[in-house]
Design an enzyme around this catalytic site. Structure first.
Site, mmCIF file in Angstrom:
data_model
loop_
_atom_site.group_PDB
_atom_site.id
_atom_site.type_symbol
_atom_site.label_atom_id
_atom_site.label_comp_id
_atom_site.label_asym_id
_atom_site.label_seq_id
_atom_site.Cartn_x
_atom_site.Cartn_y
_atom_site.Cartn_z
ATOM 1 N N HIS A 59 0.837 -1.192 0.000
ATOM 2 C CA HIS A 59 0.000 0.000 0.000
ATOM 3 C C HIS A 59 0.880 1.253 0.000
ATOM 4 O O HIS A 59 2.092 1.173 0.217
ATOM 5 C CB HIS A 59 -0.957 0.004 1.216
ATOM 6 C CG HIS A 59 -0.269 0.058 2.551
ATOM 7 N ND1 HIS A 59 -0.214 -0.995 3.427
ATOM 8 C CD2 HIS A 59 0.394 1.073 3.148
ATOM 9 C CE1 HIS A 59 0.441 -0.644 4.509
ATOM 10 N NE2 HIS A 59 0.835 0.609 4.363
ATOM 11 N N ALA A 60 0.228 2.362 -0.232
ATOM 12 C CA ALA A 60 0.836 3.677 -0.025
ATOM 13 C C ALA A 60 -0.156 4.469 0.829
ATOM 14 O O ALA A 60 -1.277 4.012 1.077
ATOM 15 C CB ALA A 60 1.080 4.376 -1.362
#
Ligand code: TYD
Length: 134
Positions: free
Chosen positions: A51-52
């Protein structure tokens, strides 16, 4: 290649009793810490992250053992090793990350500038890529 990886080096204080490392917010890292969490007992074949974040700023430190981190800003991909108790990896917003190859004794300490907020996560890589296109 270290275009994506930015590091913070912390002073190691030691005497005949052993070692000590202190991290002061706004001094050793560039934000105030609102949350800490740590990842441990990760099976060696497991990868995490994927994820970011829209806004969250973090620093990652392997306070025990080691692991690897894949960083991706949507253009460049980089792999780094986290294996030092006195070195933190900057994990700013909008940097896709995947942690893998955890050693049995790995404790990955994460310092974050905000509370947990699922809405700040970008967990879909295609969405992340589309957001990085200016
Ligand atoms: P997740 O972000 O998916 O872990 P990783 O990205 O490291 O693989 O988090 C795992 C679970 O823990 C998920 O249900 C959210 C929860 N969680 C919290 O409640 N608070 C936190 O500070 C973090 C990091 C996760």
């Amino acid at each position: 290649m270290t275009e994506l990886a930015k590091w913070f080096d912390f002073n190691q204080l030691g005497d005949e009793r052993g070692l000590l490392c202190a991290i002061e917010a706004q001094r050793c890292i560039p934000f105030s810490i609102k949350r800490i969490y740590y990842i441990y007992d990760t099976d060696s074949g497991v990868a995490r992250g994927f994820h970011a974040h829209h806004k969250l700023d973090q620093v990652l430190i392997a306070v025990s053992g080691n692991c690897k981190v894949k960083l991706d800003d949507g253009v460049i991909t980089e792999h780094v090793v986290l294996d030092s108790r006195t070195r933190g990896l900057s994990m700013p917003a909008m940097l896709w990350h995947e942690m893998y190859d955890f050693s049995d004794d790995c404790v990955l300490l994460c310092l974050a500038d905000d509370y947990y907020d699922e809405s700040d996560y970008i967990r879909d890589y295609n969405e992340f890529q589309s957001l990085t296109i200016v």
